[in-house]
Design a protein around this motif. Structure first.
Motif, mmCIF file in Angstrom:
data_model
loop_
_atom_site.group_PDB
_atom_site.id
_atom_site.type_symbol
_atom_site.label_atom_id
_atom_site.label_comp_id
_atom_site.label_asym_id
_atom_site.label_seq_id
_atom_site.Cartn_x
_atom_site.Cartn_y
_atom_site.Cartn_z
ATOM 1 N N TRP A 1 -2.561 -3.548 -5.999
ATOM 2 C CA TRP A 1 -1.250 -4.183 -6.147
ATOM 3 C C TRP A 1 -1.318 -5.576 -5.537
ATOM 4 C CZ3 TRP A 1 2.957 -1.902 -8.562
ATOM 5 C CH2 TRP A 1 2.839 -0.538 -8.853
ATOM 6 N N ILE A 2 -0.810 -6.564 -6.281
ATOM 7 C CA ILE A 2 -0.822 -7.941 -5.791
ATOM 8 C C ILE A 2 0.531 -8.595 -6.061
ATOM 9 C CG2 ILE A 2 -3.315 -8.159 -6.176
ATOM 10 C CD1 ILE A 2 -2.712 -9.803 -8.679
ATOM 11 N N THR A 3 0.849 -9.618 -5.286
ATOM 12 C CA THR A 3 2.072 -10.377 -5.520
ATOM 13 C C THR A 3 1.837 -11.431 -6.598
ATOM 14 O OG1 THR A 3 1.512 -12.008 -3.829
ATOM 15 C CG2 THR A 3 2.814 -10.086 -3.120
ATOM 16 N N TYR B 1 2.246 -7.218 -9.438
ATOM 17 C CA TYR B 1 1.345 -6.778 -10.502
ATOM 18 C C TYR B 1 0.457 -5.642 -9.981
ATOM 19 C CZ TYR B 1 2.663 -11.062 -12.914
ATOM 20 O OH TYR B 1 3.382 -12.054 -13.530
ATOM 21 N N SER B 2 0.123 -4.714 -10.886
ATOM 22 C CA SER B 2 -0.780 -3.622 -10.531
ATOM 23 C C SER B 2 -1.913 -3.549 -11.542
ATOM 24 C CB SER B 2 -0.035 -2.284 -10.514
ATOM 25 O OG SER B 2 0.298 -1.880 -11.838
ATOM 26 N N TRP C 1 5.548 -5.769 -12.639
ATOM 27 C CA TRP C 1 6.621 -4.887 -12.178
ATOM 28 C C TRP C 1 7.647 -5.697 -11.393
ATOM 29 C CZ3 TRP C 1 6.017 0.444 -13.179
ATOM 30 C CH2 TRP C 1 4.734 0.840 -13.560
ATOM 31 N N GLU C 2 8.825 -5.109 -11.224
ATOM 32 C CA GLU C 2 9.800 -5.591 -10.239
ATOM 33 C C GLU C 2 9.689 -4.702 -9.016
ATOM 34 O OE1 GLU C 2 13.788 -5.754 -11.659
ATOM 35 O OE2 GLU C 2 13.468 -7.573 -12.824
ATOM 36 N N TRP C 3 9.516 -5.320 -7.881
ATOM 37 C CA TRP C 3 9.360 -4.582 -6.623
ATOM 38 C C TRP C 3 10.749 -4.342 -6.038
ATOM 39 C CZ3 TRP C 3 6.092 -6.645 -1.900
ATOM 40 C CH2 TRP C 3 5.836 -5.582 -1.033
ATOM 41 N N THR D 1 0.813 -1.220 0.000
ATOM 42 C CA THR D 1 0.000 0.000 0.000
ATOM 43 C C THR D 1 0.842 1.263 0.000
ATOM 44 O OG1 THR D 1 -0.228 0.088 2.429
ATOM 45 C CG2 THR D 1 -1.892 -1.177 1.210
ATOM 46 N N SER D 2 2.171 1.120 0.124
ATOM 47 C CA SER D 2 3.044 2.299 0.030
ATOM 48 C C SER D 2 3.379 2.625 -1.425
ATOM 49 C CB SER D 2 4.340 2.071 0.814
ATOM 50 O OG SER D 2 5.118 1.043 0.217
ATOM 51 N N LEU D 3 2.947 1.789 -2.368
ATOM 52 C CA LEU D 3 3.208 2.018 -3.779
ATOM 53 C C LEU D 3 2.188 3.006 -4.354
ATOM 54 C CD1 LEU D 3 4.082 -1.649 -4.805
ATOM 55 C CD2 LEU D 3 5.658 0.216 -4.235
ATOM 56 N N SER D 4 2.366 3.356 -5.612
ATOM 57 C CA SER D 4 1.607 4.446 -6.224
ATOM 58 C C SER D 4 0.104 4.205 -6.228
ATOM 59 C CB SER D 4 2.088 4.651 -7.661
ATOM 60 O OG SER D 4 1.270 5.590 -8.326
ATOM 61 N N ALA D 5 -0.634 5.226 -5.798
ATOM 62 C CA ALA D 5 -2.093 5.166 -5.850
ATOM 63 C C ALA D 5 -2.623 5.383 -7.262
ATOM 64 C CB ALA D 5 -2.689 6.213 -4.909
#
Length: 232
Positions: free
Chosen positions: A186-188, A223-224, A212-214, A177-181
């Motif tokens: 966002w899921i693994t 994935y987003s 994406w690469e986290w 949840t700290s990634l872009s809104a």
């Protein structure tokens, strides 16, 4: 016994006692577990965190009444949909809610829930906000979802305690949840690999997810999606 003695005794008892662990079929309540080393284990559970974006800026720059209404309506929408998708709400933390899914279709249930939260925020909550408040404030949120083996244990003091969720999914879903809104969900890869077509494809049968690469977590594959699922 002094406070220091209490803390020393609790540490000695906790580190010195073997765990009692039983398999879980449903998400437990705090009252289902002892305050000692007692745990309920799930071979797999899926965790969803729904987090209101930029809430610090919200409360620092807007009227408290407005901020309160944004908090309340966002958390209600997310919580109502978590329950509607067979999840259980296990904690509220300021501007976020945590849900646990343990059904056989748990990954699909959680992702379906996330896509509907995205629709609800943008088409129901935001629309009602605009009827009652002027200004161009947009309610934004981020949802993180992961799945893993998880154990629930009870923590705290007598009269004031709750469950703690021990397992990678509980931590990583929160970190997502700290990634872009700009991408609301966002899921693994662990979640993505368990999705059925209704949670992967749009009406044109195009994949709704971007890989994406986290970098913040071992360059893990995640994935987003900006997609939403309409409901009435």
């Amino acid at each position: 016994m002094s406070v220091a003695d209490d803390i020393k005794k609790n540490s000695a008892d906790t580190f010195g006692t073997k765990w009692t662990v039983r398999d879980g079929q449903v998400v437990p309540d705090a009252s289902d577990l002892k305050l000692t080393n007692d745990a309920v284990s799930f071979d797999k559970a899926t965790v969803l965190y729904a987090d209101l974006d930029q809430s610090t800026d919200l409360v620092e720059t807007k009227k408290w009444q407005f901020s309160g209404e944004v908090y309340k309506t966002f958390l209600y929408a997310a919580s109502r949909l978590i329950r509607n998708h067979r999840g259980k709400i296990v904690s509220y933390d300021g501007d976020r809610v945590m849900g646990i899914f343990v059904s056989k279709s748990q990954r699909n249930d959680a992702v379906s829930c996330a896509l509907k939260i995205n629709y609800a925020v943008k088409n129901y909550v935001q629309a009602e906000k605009e009827k009652h408040w002027t200004g161009d404030y947009k309610i934004r949120h981020v949802i993180g979802i992961d799945t893993s083996e998880i154990r629930a244990a009870r923590t705290g003091v007598r009269g004031d305690n709750d469950l703690v969720w021990i397992g990678p999914a509980a931590n990583l879903a929160a970190k997502l949840t700290s990634l872009s809104a700009d991408k609301a969900t966002w899921i693994t890869k662990r979640v993505y690999d368990g999705l059925n077509d209704p949670q992967k494809l749009d009406s044109q049968e195009k994949n709704i997810w971007r890989q994406w690469e986290w970098n913040e977590h071992k360059d893990e594959e995640i994935y987003s999606s900006t997609y939403w699922r309409k409901f009435t």
